[in-house]
Write a protein that holds these residues in place. Structure first.
Motif, mmCIF file in Angstrom:
data_model
loop_
_atom_site.group_PDB
_atom_site.id
_atom_site.type_symbol
_atom_site.label_atom_id
_atom_site.label_comp_id
_atom_site.label_asym_id
_atom_site.label_seq_id
_atom_site.Cartn_x
_atom_site.Cartn_y
_atom_site.Cartn_z
ATOM 1 N N GLY A 170 68.492 95.988 98.830
ATOM 2 C CA GLY A 170 67.646 95.052 99.546
ATOM 3 C C GLY A 170 66.168 95.211 99.255
ATOM 4 N N GLU A 171 65.399 94.270 99.776
ATOM 5 C CA GLU A 171 63.950 94.273 99.589
ATOM 6 C C GLU A 171 63.271 94.331 100.950
ATOM 7 O OE1 GLU A 171 63.657 90.484 97.601
ATOM 8 O OE2 GLU A 171 62.906 91.489 95.815
ATOM 9 N N ILE A 172 62.208 95.090 101.021
ATOM 10 C CA ILE A 172 61.391 95.128 102.229
ATOM 11 C C ILE A 172 59.988 94.724 101.806
ATOM 12 C CG2 ILE A 172 60.532 96.565 104.111
ATOM 13 C CD1 ILE A 172 62.957 98.459 103.440
ATOM 14 N N LEU A 173 59.667 93.446 101.944
ATOM 15 C CA LEU A 173 58.390 92.950 101.458
ATOM 16 C C LEU A 173 57.359 92.951 102.573
ATOM 17 C CD1 LEU A 173 59.686 89.862 99.440
ATOM 18 C CD2 LEU A 173 59.108 92.122 98.549
ATOM 19 N N PHE A 174 56.355 93.810 102.406
ATOM 20 C CA PHE A 174 55.253 93.842 103.364
ATOM 21 C C PHE A 174 54.039 93.263 102.659
ATOM 22 C CE2 PHE A 174 51.655 96.086 105.419
ATOM 23 C CZ PHE A 174 51.850 95.637 106.713
ATOM 24 N N GLU A 175 53.560 92.144 103.130
ATOM 25 C CA GLU A 175 52.496 91.380 102.462
ATOM 26 C C GLU A 175 52.854 91.165 100.998
ATOM 27 O OE1 GLU A 175 49.014 93.832 103.628
ATOM 28 O OE2 GLU A 175 48.475 92.009 104.721
ATOM 29 N N GLY A 176 54.101 90.844 100.749
ATOM 30 C CA GLY A 176 54.537 90.512 99.403
ATOM 31 C C GLY A 176 54.865 91.707 98.520
ATOM 32 N N HIS A 204 65.068 91.368 102.989
ATOM 33 C CA HIS A 204 66.173 90.641 102.366
ATOM 34 C C HIS A 204 67.337 91.573 102.098
ATOM 35 C CE1 HIS A 204 63.738 87.123 101.856
ATOM 36 N NE2 HIS A 204 62.811 87.802 101.204
ATOM 37 N N ASN A 205 68.481 91.224 102.634
ATOM 38 C CA ASN A 205 69.732 91.942 102.333
ATOM 39 C C ASN A 205 69.629 93.459 102.409
ATOM 40 O OD1 ASN A 205 71.359 89.689 101.896
ATOM 41 N ND2 ASN A 205 70.342 89.378 99.918
ATOM 42 N N LEU A 206 69.025 93.929 103.465
ATOM 43 C CA LEU A 206 68.857 95.367 103.622
ATOM 44 C C LEU A 206 70.206 96.051 103.893
ATOM 45 C CD1 LEU A 206 66.683 97.693 104.043
ATOM 46 C CD2 LEU A 206 67.003 97.260 106.477
ATOM 47 N N VAL A 209 71.089 92.869 106.095
ATOM 48 C CA VAL A 209 70.307 92.253 107.152
ATOM 49 C C VAL A 209 69.075 91.605 106.542
ATOM 50 C CG1 VAL A 209 68.711 92.917 109.002
ATOM 51 C CG2 VAL A 209 71.095 93.640 109.096
ATOM 52 N N SER A 210 68.821 90.358 106.908
ATOM 53 C CA SER A 210 67.628 89.663 106.428
ATOM 54 C C SER A 210 66.919 88.994 107.589
ATOM 55 C CB SER A 210 68.004 88.555 105.424
ATOM 56 O OG SER A 210 68.798 89.067 104.396
ATOM 57 N N PHE A 211 65.645 89.234 107.709
ATOM 58 C CA PHE A 211 64.825 88.482 108.667
ATOM 59 C C PHE A 211 63.371 88.663 108.294
ATOM 60 C CE2 PHE A 211 65.059 92.675 110.522
ATOM 61 C CZ PHE A 211 63.852 92.872 111.172
ATOM 62 N N ASP A 212 62.489 87.962 108.962
ATOM 63 C CA ASP A 212 61.073 88.130 108.659
ATOM 64 C C ASP A 212 60.252 88.153 109.931
ATOM 65 O OD1 ASP A 212 61.649 85.337 109.010
ATOM 66 O OD2 ASP A 212 59.587 84.975 108.404
ATOM 67 N N SER A 262 67.544 100.407 115.469
ATOM 68 C CA SER A 262 66.550 101.445 115.149
ATOM 69 C C SER A 262 66.603 101.830 113.674
ATOM 70 C CB SER A 262 66.789 102.693 116.002
ATOM 71 O OG SER A 262 66.401 102.456 117.324
ATOM 72 N N VAL A 263 67.815 101.863 113.140
ATOM 73 C CA VAL A 263 67.949 102.217 111.724
ATOM 74 C C VAL A 263 67.233 101.180 110.864
ATOM 75 C CG1 VAL A 263 69.574 102.580 109.836
ATOM 76 C CG2 VAL A 263 70.091 103.478 112.099
ATOM 77 N N THR A 264 67.327 99.908 111.251
ATOM 78 C CA THR A 264 66.614 98.863 110.523
ATOM 79 C C THR A 264 65.120 99.164 110.525
ATOM 80 O OG1 THR A 264 68.264 97.255 111.223
ATOM 81 C CG2 THR A 264 66.175 96.377 110.441
#
Lengths: 334, 338
Positions: B69-75, B9-11, B28-31, B49-51
């Motif tokens: 931003g948030e980087i949620l891996f398995e929550g 979310h919003n990286l 940047v946001s995606f899943d 690549s930076v992402t």
């Protein structure tokens, strides 16, 4: 039928491999091993193959940047294989090269103006004013703004740098340009700009190209005829359309099938080619691609002289029992 | 709708330069859904690549940093966890394959040692068992004579074989997510198809999710379920792969698709091109950056377009000049015969 501008017959470029304390020659890398090719005036010949197949060496040998071991290179009917460096000068005026990576092939300490002026100075073309005018015309021709003349290579993007490389190759009004992977280092959207430029220049200036690339789609787009190279040898040549519609050699088929199609609805069951290109230091004794495919007929091909044969108008393929159909093989051999 | 393994979310990732901080990745946001392959495409320098490196915290520090931003891996937000915990995730639950295997493998250590190191870093098993596992991994990735290869050095292997070793290392701890950063760019086409085939096969067998970063739209079409298109540090379009290729809505996506020379089409005399080039990262405007490239005078350089859902699973950066009803680039349909 227009005349052959470039005619190569049975060209071999072998590099000695030395080793041991006395650095004796222990063997040789057969980078180019018996290649025959013709390029007509105004024609583009595409040369495709995987890395290490000898395509760049072949390109360099044409300009005598590497010396051929044997064979004959004729430019406009003149044998240039044995010419001394001084005698090569007028040939190099007519045959130029564009390299893959413009950031490496352009001197970072020279401005674009100096880079483009250099060949004119070496060949003593015109006076200072005329040279300046010509450089301005070159920049315009390759689509660079006139103010680029005082800039240095690092100030440009990859695509623009390649335009400088092309302008430099054009500086002496050549007839033939060897393009060695000219768009491989570029992004797709820039790649198409450069490809379009090359095509325009060819039409405007009546240039001939030897277009060396590993990307078949790019080659198809620009070439009249295409030659496929594998491990130092040409295995198939044909008009671009025919080659893609009706490839006769197993390696050409494999190359075409390996390219991922940019269309998700056409999931092609790609034929996976096992293994990799064998080392040219120690090539298989028989059919090189047959060896890679573990072809049952491989044993038969050991030590076999394989010739190229015309199986359709202007469509040549090597008579390799492992790699062509039985009919094609018989048609060539008998 | 399937569950997401990874949600971003919003990286925002920035780099410190002579001219201050610049944003390489700009909100940047995606899943990535469980078991799916998401392709991240864009031209060099677009931030793809930076992402990826932001996800696993492999940015060159201190110059590059994730700022927001948030980087949620398995929550779980990977930005909040401790370094020790992140190390477990990186290489453990998230495996990574890099573009250039020669640069990623250590040239002075044997293949076996490098594999065992990766395995024992994340799993409590004996050296002997780790070696056994290394052997079975090399077999799984299709390396001939794996016993001999264990004692080989990277330079003794070909490019394709080295990439297989990289894949074996990435898979050594049974990751849930595989990040493949241009895994086949340095390889020849025939070897590329072997490696892509291998990645897809392993993914199916293991039920992994994959983030496949590439600039090759052919690879995207053949190997991915969903596509995220990046341009100049931002996402411009995102859709299911079939949908994106059939109905690209953003002018940049259309331009990209139109400008590839293709084997399955009759050669054209002229390829459609996208004029101009990507602006330098220090000159990026806040508004639509594709308009900036095209030097559109009627574009507002200060108004950032929002992301709009235009169809189920299809969103686009809604710049009024780039997203129009009539496509700005004609994406020709392929000819059926070949």
């Amino acid at each position: 039928m227009s005349q052959d501008l470039l005619h190569i017959s049975d060209l071999k470029v072998h590099f000695p491999v030395r080793g041991g304390i006395l650095s004796r020659t222990r063997g040789s890398v057969k980078a180019v091993d018996g290649v025959s090719l013709q390029i007509k005036e105004g024609e583009t010949l595409g040369l495709v193959g995987e890395s290490g197949c000898g395509k760049s060496t072949l390109g360099k040998a044409i300009l005598r940047l590497v010396d051929p071991t044997s064979g004959v290179i004729q430019y406009a009917g003149r044998n240039i294989t044995q010419l001394k460096p001084r005698q090569m000068l007028p040939i190099r005026e007519r045959v130029q090269m564009v390299f893959q990576d413009p950031s490496e092939s352009l001197d970072p300490r020279m401005s674009v103006g100096e880079l483009l002026m250099e060949p004119l100075v070496i060949y003593g073309k015109g006076n200072a004013v005329e040279r300046k005018q010509w450089v301005a015309a070159l920049l315009d021709r390759v689509g660079l703004p006139a103010k680029s003349i005082d800039k240095f290579p690092h100030e440009f993007s990859g695509g623009q740098r390649q335009r400088v490389g092309i302008a430099r190759a054009l500086a002496l009004n050549p007839k033939l340009i060897v393009l060695d992977e000219p768009v491989s280092a570029l992004d797709v959207s820039v790649q198409s700009q450069v490809l379009n430029l090359l095509r325009e220049l060819q039409v405007e200036l009546g240039l001939s190209y030897l277009f060396i690339a590993h990307d078949l789609a790019v080659v198809k787009h620009l070439s009249d005829r295409v030659a496929v190279m594998y491990l130092g040898k040409i295995v198939e040549t044909a008009h671009a359309q025919d080659l893609y519609k009706d490839p006769r050699h197993a390696y050409t088929k494999a190359l075409i099938d390996s390219i991922p199609v940019p269309d998700p609805t056409q999931k092609r069951e790609s034929v996976i080619v096992p293994g990799e290109v064998p080392s040219p230091l120690n090539p298989p004794a028989g059919s090189a691609f047959g060896h890679r495919m573990n072809h049952p007929k491989y044993e038969e091909t050991i030590g076999m002289e394989m010739m190229m044969g015309e199986i359709a108008p202007d469509h040549f393929v090597v008579a390799d029992p492992c790699c062509v159909s039985e009919e094609d093989y018989k048609a060539i051999v008998f | 709708m399937s569950e997401s393994l990874l949600e971003i979310h919003n990286l925002v990732t920035s780099f410190q330069t002579d001219r201050g901080w610049v944003r390489a990745v700009d909100r940047v946001s995606f899943d990535i859904p469980v078991g799916k392959t998401v392709g991240l495409v864009g031209e060099s320098g677009c931030g793809k690549s930076v992402t990826a490196m932001s996800i696993v915290d492999l940015l060159p520090k201190p110059a590059g940093q994730v700022l927001e931003g948030e980087i949620l891996f398995e929550g779980k937000d990977l930005r909040q966890v401790s370094d020790r915990e992140l190390q477990k995730v990186r290489g453990g639950q998230i495996g990574i394959i890099f573009q250039e295997p020669m640069a990623a493998l250590n040239p002075v250590h044997r293949i076996g040692k490098q594999l065992v190191e990766a395995i024992r870093l994340h799993q409590k098993i004996s050296h002997r068992n780790a070696l056994k596992k290394a052997l079975s991994l090399l077999t799984e990735v299709g390396i001939p004579a794996p016993e001999e290869r264990l004692s080989a050095y990277p330079h003794q292997l070909s490019g394709g074989m080295r990439q297989r070793v990289m894949i074996a290392i990435a898979l050594s701890c049974d990751p849930k997510l595989l990040i493949a950063d241009e895994p086949t760019t340095a390889l020849d086409v025939t070897v590329q198809s072997q490696i892509l085939d291998l990645i897809q096969k392993l993914q199916k067998e293991r039920g992994m999710s994959t983030l496949l970063i590439t600039h090759d739209l052919g690879v995207v079409a053949q190997c991915t379920d969903e596509v995220v298109v990046m341009y100049a540090g931002r996402i411009v379009e995102r859709a299911r792969t079939t949908e994106l290729f059939a109905h690209p809505r953003h002018a940049y996506t259309q331009g990209l698709l139109a400008s590839i020379p293709r084997l399955d089409r009759e050669p054209q005399t002229e390829l459609p091109t996208i004029p101009g080039q990507v602006a330098s990262i220090t000159d990026f405007v806040h508004g639509c950056r594709f308009c900036q490239r095209l030097e559109r005078e009627d574009a507002d350089p200060d108004e950032r377009p929002t992301i709009k859902n235009i169809a189920p699973m299809h969103s686009v950066e809604n710049c009024p000049l780039c997203v129009t009803l009539t496509p700005q680039y004609d994406v020709p349909r392929p000819v059926t015969h070949l």
